[in-house]
Scaffold this active site. Sequence first.
Site, PDB file in Angstrom:
ATOM      1  N   TYR A 171    -114.106  25.862  16.173  1.00 17.69           N
ATOM      2  CA  TYR A 171    -113.439  26.702  16.976  1.00 17.69           C
ATOM      3  C   TYR A 171    -113.531  28.207  16.396  1.00 17.69           C
ATOM      4  O   TYR A 171    -113.331  29.419  17.247  1.00 17.69           O
ATOM      5  CB  TYR A 171    -112.038  26.357  16.931  1.00 17.69           C
ATOM      6  CG  TYR A 171    -111.519  25.187  17.576  1.00 17.69           C
ATOM      7  CD1 TYR A 171    -112.363  24.398  18.262  1.00 17.69           C
ATOM      8  CD2 TYR A 171    -110.352  24.760  17.534  1.00 17.69           C
ATOM      9  CE1 TYR A 171    -112.168  23.057  18.858  1.00 17.69           C
ATOM     10  CE2 TYR A 171    -110.015  23.589  18.206  1.00 17.69           C
ATOM     11  CZ  TYR A 171    -110.817  22.819  18.746  1.00 17.69           C
ATOM     12  OH  TYR A 171    -110.723  21.478  19.487  1.00 17.69           O
ATOM     13  N   HIS A 176    -115.547  15.208  14.496  1.00 18.28           N
ATOM     14  CA  HIS A 176    -114.962  15.705  15.750  1.00 18.28           C
ATOM     15  C   HIS A 176    -115.731  15.093  16.713  1.00 18.28           C
ATOM     16  O   HIS A 176    -115.252  15.170  17.964  1.00 18.28           O
ATOM     17  CB  HIS A 176    -115.764  17.288  15.822  1.00 18.28           C
ATOM     18  CG  HIS A 176    -114.947  18.255  16.758  1.00 18.28           C
ATOM     19  ND1 HIS A 176    -114.663  19.493  16.611  1.00 18.28           N
ATOM     20  CD2 HIS A 176    -114.558  17.881  18.037  1.00 18.28           C
ATOM     21  CE1 HIS A 176    -114.170  20.130  17.635  1.00 18.28           C
ATOM     22  NE2 HIS A 176    -113.877  19.000  18.499  1.00 18.28           N
ATOM     23  N   GLN A 184    -108.470  11.619  18.595  1.00 17.96           N
ATOM     24  CA  GLN A 184    -108.068  12.901  19.596  1.00 17.96           C
ATOM     25  C   GLN A 184    -109.238  12.806  21.036  1.00 17.96           C
ATOM     26  O   GLN A 184    -110.491  12.970  20.426  1.00 17.96           O
ATOM     27  CB  GLN A 184    -108.083  13.897  18.758  1.00 17.96           C
ATOM     28  CG  GLN A 184    -107.523  15.194  19.966  1.00 17.96           C
ATOM     29  CD  GLN A 184    -107.738  16.642  19.042  1.00 17.96           C
ATOM     30  OE1 GLN A 184    -108.255  17.522  19.483  1.00 17.96           O
ATOM     31  NE2 GLN A 184    -106.992  16.623  17.939  1.00 17.96           N
ATOM     32  N   PRO A 219    -104.311  18.565  27.708  1.00 19.13           N
ATOM     33  CA  PRO A 219    -103.669  17.908  28.274  1.00 19.13           C
ATOM     34  C   PRO A 219    -102.936  18.255  29.752  1.00 19.13           C
ATOM     35  O   PRO A 219    -102.239  17.606  30.452  1.00 19.13           O
ATOM     36  CB  PRO A 219    -102.255  17.786  27.461  1.00 19.13           C
ATOM     37  CG  PRO A 219    -102.333  18.951  26.660  1.00 19.13           C
ATOM     38  CD  PRO A 219    -104.118  19.034  26.544  1.00 19.13           C
ATOM     39  N   ILE A 223     -96.168  28.883  25.600  1.00 19.11           N
ATOM     40  CA  ILE A 223     -95.774  28.059  24.520  1.00 19.11           C
ATOM     41  C   ILE A 223     -94.353  27.735  24.500  1.00 19.11           C
ATOM     42  O   ILE A 223     -93.899  26.746  24.302  1.00 19.11           O
ATOM     43  CB  ILE A 223     -95.800  29.186  23.127  1.00 19.11           C
ATOM     44  CG1 ILE A 223     -97.184  29.604  22.853  1.00 19.11           C
ATOM     45  CG2 ILE A 223     -94.949  28.519  21.970  1.00 19.11           C
ATOM     46  CD1 ILE A 223     -97.383  30.668  21.784  1.00 19.11           C
TER      47      ILE A 223
END
Length: 273
Positions: free
Chosen positions: A49, A107, A159, A187, A235
């Site tokens: 990232y 990952h 994940q 999500p 958030i």
Amino acid sequence: MTDAQPPVHDGMPALGLGTWQNEDPDQCAESVRTALEMGYRHIDTAQIYGNEEAVGRGIAAADVDREDIFLATKVWIDSLEYDDVLETTAESLDRLGTDYLDLLYVHWPARTYDPEETLPALEELREDGVIERIGVSNFEPEHIETAQEVLDAPLFANQVEIHPLLQQQRLREFCDENGVELVAYSPLARGDVFGNEVLSDIADDHGVSEAQVSLAWLRQHGLTAIPKATGEGHIADNLASLELSLSESELSRIDDIDDEQRFVDPDFGPDAW
């Protein structure tokens, strides 16, 4: 603002802040600080990232003790040989400004990934107290089975992309049967939950956003979600999903959505996709 707290799955809060594509350093640091001071306690990043340093700055700026934060990062596919795992994890720790990780993921099962070489390096890190839990990301059942055969330590989490438009029922059942936590990235289906009629109808009935409905659906199915959000409003909206409780009939309506969309599908992804 909400006083509700997410369920905790073996020490991992079931709602966290994702930082994928949060590439502006100052914005990333500020979103992490904002989330932590708002009540989040789970922060997710990755080597690829390019924002681990910014995430670390956000953690340092927040009025929250490090030991109260569940921090996870991921080793990229070019760094999965044994020595590279050790070296790049040390670099991640330095960028994040911490001396340990709550969770370290592989990952993808791709490129330099070799279960017999990669996974023992993660076990060494765990034995040395550098990481507390071993995770994988984007693994299908066959990859998990192999990993569990190689590892002596528990495989804590996988994940993957999960949302109401990609429900991953087979993988969910497999991980549940094998004691592996599932963490849902993307999500909110990269924003497509906002255009889904079922989610919109349920959101309207509760006076909430489709994002909150999607996150509540994941939570009530026992999954952890790490939605990306940068602005204070988003958030806070995601955090407010903790106050939303969906009925069994509403869960069933979402379960029955037959529109399946996968948004993350690189050339090196598993063939089973």
